[in-house]
Design an enzyme around this catalytic site. Sequence first.
Site, PDB file in Angstrom:
ATOM      1  N   LEU A 144       0.718  -1.162   0.016  1.00 53.79           N
ATOM      2  CA  LEU A 144      -0.043   0.019  -0.001  1.00 53.79           C
ATOM      3  C   LEU A 144       0.988   1.251   0.188  1.00 53.79           C
ATOM      4  CD1 LEU A 144      -2.556  -1.154   2.673  1.00 53.79           C
ATOM      5  CD2 LEU A 144      -2.924  -1.167  -0.118  1.00 53.79           C
ATOM      6  N   GLY A 145       0.465   2.138  -0.962  1.00 55.07           N
ATOM      7  CA  GLY A 145       1.285   3.316  -0.915  1.00 55.07           C
ATOM      8  C   GLY A 145       0.578   4.567  -0.394  1.00 55.07           C
ATOM      9  N   VAL A 146       1.048   5.684  -0.421  1.00 53.62           N
ATOM     10  CA  VAL A 146       0.623   6.985   0.159  1.00 53.62           C
ATOM     11  C   VAL A 146      -0.951   6.889  -0.638  1.00 53.62           C
ATOM     12  CG1 VAL A 146       1.172   9.440   0.367  1.00 53.62           C
ATOM     13  CG2 VAL A 146       2.973   7.870   0.473  1.00 53.62           C
ATOM     14  N   ASN A 147      -0.813   7.136  -1.894  1.00 51.30           N
ATOM     15  CA  ASN A 147      -2.081   7.553  -2.731  1.00 51.30           C
ATOM     16  C   ASN A 147      -2.920   6.412  -2.976  1.00 51.30           C
ATOM     17  OD1 ASN A 147      -1.512  10.163  -2.207  1.00 51.30           O
ATOM     18  ND2 ASN A 147      -0.462  10.320  -3.845  1.00 51.30           N
ATOM     19  N   GLY A 148      -2.308   5.111  -2.988  1.00 57.47           N
ATOM     20  CA  GLY A 148      -3.028   3.783  -3.511  1.00 57.47           C
ATOM     21  C   GLY A 148      -2.261   2.710  -3.593  1.00 57.47           C
ATOM     22  N   LYS A 149      -2.935   1.495  -3.941  1.00 57.89           N
ATOM     23  CA  LYS A 149      -2.486   0.219  -3.574  1.00 57.89           C
ATOM     24  C   LYS A 149      -1.731  -0.286  -4.987  1.00 57.89           C
ATOM     25  CE  LYS A 149      -6.651  -2.266  -4.851  1.00 57.89           C
ATOM     26  NZ  LYS A 149      -7.674  -3.131  -4.237  1.00 57.89           N
TER      27      LYS A 149
ATOM     28  N   ASP B 256       9.928  11.157   1.554  1.00 60.23           N
ATOM     29  CA  ASP B 256       9.437  10.099   2.151  1.00 60.23           C
ATOM     30  C   ASP B 256      10.429   8.869   2.036  1.00 60.23           C
ATOM     31  OD1 ASP B 256       7.430   8.914   3.556  1.00 60.23           O
ATOM     32  OD2 ASP B 256       6.237   8.006   2.026  1.00 60.23           O
TER      33      ASP B 256
ATOM     34  N   LYS C 281      12.322   6.228   3.162  1.00 61.79           N
ATOM     35  CA  LYS C 281      12.358   5.276   4.335  1.00 61.79           C
ATOM     36  C   LYS C 281      12.645   3.841   3.845  1.00 61.79           C
ATOM     37  CE  LYS C 281       7.270   5.128   4.382  1.00 61.79           C
ATOM     38  NZ  LYS C 281       5.820   5.669   5.077  1.00 61.79           N
TER      39      LYS C 281
ATOM     40  N   ASN D 294      10.425   2.062   1.014  1.00 60.75           N
ATOM     41  CA  ASN D 294      10.431   2.747  -0.068  1.00 60.75           C
ATOM     42  C   ASN D 294      11.854   2.573  -1.028  1.00 60.75           C
ATOM     43  OD1 ASN D 294       7.891   3.535  -0.001  1.00 60.75           O
ATOM     44  ND2 ASN D 294       8.455   5.507   0.641  1.00 60.75           N
TER      45      ASN D 294
ATOM     46  N   ASP E  33       7.832   5.535  -4.664  1.00 62.96           N
ATOM     47  CA  ASP E  33       6.669   6.285  -4.137  1.00 62.96           C
ATOM     48  C   ASP E  33       7.047   7.629  -3.814  1.00 62.96           C
ATOM     49  OD1 ASP E  33       4.335   6.900  -2.567  1.00 62.96           O
ATOM     50  OD2 ASP E  33       4.266   5.106  -1.660  1.00 62.96           O
TER      51      ASP E  33
ATOM     52  N   THR F 176       7.998  42.329  -6.700  1.00 62.05           N
ATOM     53  CA  THR F 176       9.021  43.104  -6.519  1.00 62.05           C
ATOM     54  C   THR F 176       9.596  42.781  -5.204  1.00 62.05           C
ATOM     55  OG1 THR F 176       7.816  44.895  -7.332  1.00 62.05           O
ATOM     56  CG2 THR F 176       9.906  45.495  -6.632  1.00 62.05           C
TER      57      THR F 176
HETATM   58  N1  I85 Z   1       7.479  -5.073  -6.144  1.00 62.43           N
HETATM   59  N2  I85 Z   1       6.210   1.105   0.025  1.00 62.43           N
HETATM   60  C1  I85 Z   1       5.682  -0.197   0.835  1.00 62.43           C
HETATM   61  C2  I85 Z   1       6.713  -2.768  -5.797  1.00 62.43           C
HETATM   62  N3  I85 Z   1       7.616  -3.549  -7.879  1.00 62.43           N
HETATM   63  N4  I85 Z   1       5.937  -0.790  -3.783  1.00 62.43           N
HETATM   64  C3  I85 Z   1       5.281   0.547  -1.792  1.00 62.43           C
HETATM   65  N5  I85 Z   1       4.490   2.756  -2.640  1.00 62.43           N
HETATM   66  C4  I85 Z   1       4.768   2.462  -4.007  1.00 62.43           C
HETATM   67  C5  I85 Z   1       4.637  -0.585  -1.158  1.00 62.43           C
HETATM   68  C6  I85 Z   1       4.343  -0.481   0.191  1.00 62.43           C
HETATM   69  C7  I85 Z   1       6.430   0.987  -1.182  1.00 62.43           C
HETATM   70  O1  I85 Z   1       4.652   3.374  -4.816  1.00 62.43           O
HETATM   71  C8  I85 Z   1       5.245   0.344  -3.336  1.00 62.43           C
HETATM   72  C9  I85 Z   1       5.374   1.212  -4.254  1.00 62.43           C
HETATM   73  C10 I85 Z   1       5.753   0.494  -5.536  1.00 62.43           C
HETATM   74  C11 I85 Z   1       6.017  -0.662  -4.997  1.00 62.43           C
HETATM   75  C12 I85 Z   1       6.531  -1.477  -5.918  1.00 62.43           C
HETATM   76  C13 I85 Z   1       6.981  -1.197  -7.439  1.00 62.43           C
HETATM   77  C14 I85 Z   1       7.535  -2.235  -8.133  1.00 62.43           C
HETATM   78  C15 I85 Z   1       7.258  -3.772  -6.636  1.00 62.43           C
HETATM   79  C16 I85 Z   1       4.283   1.619  -1.740  1.00 62.43           C
HETATM   80  C17 I85 Z   1       7.104  -5.885  -5.053  1.00 62.43           C
HETATM   81  C18 I85 Z   1       7.516  -7.249  -5.018  1.00 62.43           C
HETATM   82  C19 I85 Z   1       8.338  -7.770  -4.010  1.00 62.43           C
HETATM   83  C20 I85 Z   1       8.578  -8.983  -4.002  1.00 62.43           C
HETATM   84  C21 I85 Z   1       8.174  -9.974  -5.030  1.00 62.43           C
HETATM   85  C22 I85 Z   1       7.436  -9.504  -6.228  1.00 62.43           C
HETATM   86  C23 I85 Z   1       7.023  -8.037  -5.994  1.00 62.43           C
HETATM   87  O2  I85 Z   1       6.710  -5.259  -4.056  1.00 62.43           O
HETATM   88  C24 I85 Z   1       6.870 -10.447  -7.259  1.00 62.43           C
HETATM   89  F1  I85 Z   1       6.695 -11.615  -6.583  1.00 62.43           F
HETATM   90  F2  I85 Z   1       5.831  -9.939  -7.875  1.00 62.43           F
HETATM   91  F3  I85 Z   1       7.900 -10.398  -8.080  1.00 62.43           F
END
Ligand code: I85
Length: 365
Positions: free
Chosen positions: A44-49, A158, A160, A163, A179, A196
């Site tokens: 789950l991200g800041v603005n969406g899943k 953000d 952390k 991310n 994110d 000015t």
């Molecule tokens: N892949 N902060 C924690 C994830 N690939 N994850 C978070 N905001 C985002 C999730 C919650 C980050 O914008 C996030 C964002 C984008 C991702 C992201 C982007 C690209 C992934 C919230 C995975 C993953 C991990 C292990 C295995 C696999 C995928 O998270 C898979 F099995 F699919 F290969």
Amino acid sequence: MFAKLRLPFSSQARAPNAAQARAFRPKKNVITEDYDISKQVLGLGVNGKVLACTSKKTKERYALKVLRDVAKARREVDLHWRAGSHLNIVNIVDVYENKYSGNKCLLVVMECMEGGELFDRIQKRADQAFTEKEASVIMRQICSAVSYLHHLNIAHRDLKPENLLYKSKDLDSVLKLTDFGFAKEVTSTLQTPCYTPYYVAPEVLGPERYDMSCDMWSLGVIMYILLCGFPPFYSNCGAPISAGMKKRIRRGEYDFPNPEWNDVSKEAKDIIRSLLKTDPNDRMKIDEMIAHPWLTGKMDVPNVSLTAPRVLQEESEMWTDVQEEMSHALAEMRVDGDQVKKIKEMGELKNPILDRRAKKQQGKN
Ligand code: I85
């Protein structure tokens, strides 16, 4: 043949192509024509899943971020789009604008990071040595992303552990930042000549590079945890963020306790001290950081094992608290405009009017 070529820092970015220099243009066709969307929630991200999805054409796996099409989401996608061509930033592949059960949505297709989060991986390394040298390689990748952003006048705000994701499970896999839900373009009001400057109120000028300094503080916390496995500031009464912890953060009260910090180089500690400065104006800038020998590879960073993997494993139940505390501290730093910049004392200013008047006065005497 050139795939493995590694260039230093910001030059790692692809040259922005014409499409990426412009604002993103979402595709209007239905995403399911191009991708199969899985129900597997990646996070789950800041603005969406974030869900997993697969390209119908290539059968390759991607990550899909589902956002409600509101101004905040547009801002997130716009900044991520502009920054996403860097090697250490998760790339955006496609953006769709679709209607989904009556709501306009932005669907962001990203490269799939299959290696998981940074600290999960280090925790799993408890059986193998994890050295300061490796920590410096990790910090170099994160700094490379931050440097690229800051040079684009973008503050991530953000930064952390959650991310920071690995592309694959390989040992030499690349680490990327994701994110942009809290990212902010920091356009200096000094560059917008629509008033000015004599009449400008201090809050309009804003806290100059304050947002960038938040990222630098985050880098300090991440680097600290990377080297020892526990955070520099923590609550001692179980609450997510206690009054005592806030006080310690404000006063910069932390140390490098032994035995965990015994074998860590003085240079690494110096960098952390410069990053965790309480006054944002005193904090190290990204350009200074990436030029430091500890990060450039010019210095022989010790190849001795760190305690981080063991500590992270032994204290794994504290990790959700650590994450919560960091998110909370970041939220407090993001409160805009609370840092109204002090106007310089008149005496400090180079004021041509006063200079001229002083000369006139001298002429009279
Ligand atoms: N892949 N902060 C924690 C994830 N690939 N994850 C978070 N905001 C985002 C999730 C919650 C980050 O914008 C996030 C964002 C984008 C991702 C992201 C982007 C690209 C992934 C919230 C995975 C993953 C991990 C292990 C295995 C696999 C995928 O998270 C898979 F099995 F699919 F290969």
